[in-house]
Design an enzyme around this catalytic site. Structure first.
Site, short mmCIF file in Angstrom:
data_model
loop_
_atom_site.label_atom_id
_atom_site.label_comp_id
_atom_site.label_asym_id
_atom_site.label_seq_id
_atom_site.Cartn_x
_atom_site.Cartn_y
_atom_site.Cartn_z
N ASP A 1 -3.26 1.99 1.80
CA ASP A 1 -3.03 1.05 2.91
C ASP A 1 -3.21 -0.37 2.37
O ASP A 1 -3.05 -0.58 1.17
CB ASP A 1 -3.97 1.39 4.09
CG ASP A 1 -3.38 0.95 5.43
OD1 ASP A 1 -2.95 -0.20 5.54
OD2 ASP A 1 -3.36 1.76 6.38
N HIS B 1 -0.46 -1.62 0.54
CA HIS B 1 0.39 -2.31 1.52
C HIS B 1 0.28 -3.83 1.40
O HIS B 1 0.72 -4.53 2.29
CB HIS B 1 0.07 -1.84 2.93
CG HIS B 1 0.44 -0.41 3.18
ND1 HIS B 1 0.29 0.21 4.40
CD2 HIS B 1 0.97 0.53 2.35
CE1 HIS B 1 0.70 1.48 4.30
NE2 HIS B 1 1.10 1.69 3.07
#
Ligand SMILES: *[C@@H]1O[C@H](CO)[C@@H](O)[C@H](O)[C@H]1NC(C)=O
Ligand SMILES: *[C@@H]1O[C@H](CO)[C@@H](O)[C@H](O)[C@H]1NC(C)=O
Length: 401
Positions: A224, A247
């Site tokens: 993430d 991310h």
């Protein structure tokens, strides 16, 4: 290298001796003296808590010492305030979370330092053993009736001041790896984070309602955000971070219906970063809701992006599922955001996206010396909605500001 028991204990003694020499008078509380066992299977939670309690009570500089070896630790909160503002938690070994998941059901956290002023956490490996929870969450995506808990963040610094985390590695957290929550004056240096690219919600470093937080020399590979900056943060300095897979570095999501009444993020510098194969580079994300707030005084400077899907993106229309966003025009104002010396290439044709709110256009956005290509050498594009600002120096792709 496989270590034999005598080697481990020799190392432990050497380590303790070095600490004693360097700690000049610090009282040392070795967790093995309290019954912790470096075998990876004996639950050492209580011994750790007792060693902490004694260190925290010590009228002089104190060190909790975790020698080499593997220690099984359940959910543990190390609470202050302590008698001195000089407590060190020195980890030579590896702390492993219990197997399976759900052991943390009440707190959502594995290791927490709470209400401490003047703390150094140094070294160590924190192994959150997140894989069984991730499997559950992946299965849940296919079969919504499957129930999985949220999971536990590995290391949380909460309601604390003047904290340094130095040289600690977090691996395979169930949830966020390192969290700074409602704290002031926290430095994370030489930390590293690793978890697989497809591990859900495993943010590297999450900063929430905090001020004067610095992150430097961090190596983050996860599933993430590498660094996520939530609401209520000011005066953050993030420098020399490598990110990927992951991310990217994100401010947001802000503006979710629940939570604080007004959400502000102010004065954030992100300097010298390397992104490799990440979904985003620099992202600012707000929900398309009327929740009010401000993001201002943000500088992204000196970055290399290799194969990044959205190198530069502001998205004020975030609304997954399109359910909870009443009006889809964000009430969060975004202003004074600078992008300076950004180079590399995008995996998608649109390398720069400013998708701002109709009711609150982005203002004071500036691009200076930006050179982002599409897939190596092709020309990329920019996309603008409700944004104004300016460019200086060379800017490729041509800006739509
Ligand atoms: C912005 O934050 C930095 C620390 O990251 C601090 O040194 C500086 O004084 C802050 N600036 C303002 C205007 O508060
Ligand atoms: C901007 O956001 C709107 C609303 O979600 C969306 O329809 C549109 O496709 C977005 N534009 C870009 C360029 O991302």
């Amino acid at each position: 290298m496989a270590m034999t028991k005598p080697m481990l204990s020799l190392l432990a003694h050497l380590h303790a001796a070095l600490l004693l020499l360097s700690g000049a008078g610090a009282a040392v509380y070795d967790v093995t003296r309290y019954g912790a066992r470096p075998d990876g299977v004996t639950d050492s939670t209580l011994p750790f808590l007792r060693a902490w309690a004694d260190a925290c009570r010590s009228p002089r500089q104190a060190t909790v010492l975790v020698p080499p070896g593997m220690f099984l630790l359940g959910s543990a909160t190390f609470t202050g305030p302590c008698a001195t503002h000089a407590v060190t938690f020195s980890i030579a070994g590896t702390l492993v979370a219990p197997t399976g998941y759900g052991w943390d059901a009440t707190t959502g956290r594995w290791i927490t330092f709470e209400s401490v002023e003047g703390l150094t956490v140094s070294g160590g490996v924190l192994d959150g053993r997140g894989s069984s929870l991730w499997s559950c969450k992946r299965q849940q995506q296919q079969q919504p009736h499957v129930h999985c808990p949220t999971g536990a963040s590995s290391l949380t610094i909460s309601n604390s001041r003047d904290v340094v985390v130095d040289g600690t590695r977090s691996t395979n957290s169930e949830l966020f790896h390192m969290v700074v929550l409602q704290s002031h004056g926290v430095t994370l240096q030489q930390v590293s984070v690793d978890a697989p690219e497809d591990s859900p919600n495993t943010d590297g470093i999450h900063i929430h309602m905090s001020s004067n937080v610095a992150v430097s020399n961090a190596d983050i590979r996860t599933g993430d955000d590498c660094v996520s900056i939530g609401p209520g943060n000011s005066n953050l300095w993030i420098e020399r971070v490598s990110c990927g897979p992951g991310h990217g570095i994100s401010i947001g999501s802000l503006g979710q219906q629940q939570g604080m009444a007004v959400e502000v993020v102010r004065n954030v510098t992100v300097k010298t970063t390397w992104f490799t194969g990440t979904t985003n580079g620099f992202r600012i994300k707000t929900w398309g809701t009327s929740k009010r707030g401000l993001v201002s005084g943000i500088t992204f400077v000196d970055s290399t992006m290799i194969g990044v899907h959205n190198p530069i993106i502001i998205d004020q229309n975030y609304c997954p599922g399109k359910k909870s966003c009443s009006d889809r025009s964000s009430g969060i104002k975004i202003s004074q955001v600078r992008y300076i010396d950004i180079r590399g290439w995008s995996m998608t044709p649109v390398a720069v996206t400013f998708n701002c709110s109709r009711s609150n256009p982005c203002s004071g956005i500036s691009l200076q010396n930006v050179r982002l290509m599409y897939e190596g050498m092709r020309l990329a594009k920019s996309s603008c909605r409700n944004v104004n600002g300016r460019t200086t120096g060379l800017v490729v792709p041509p800006s739509c500001l």
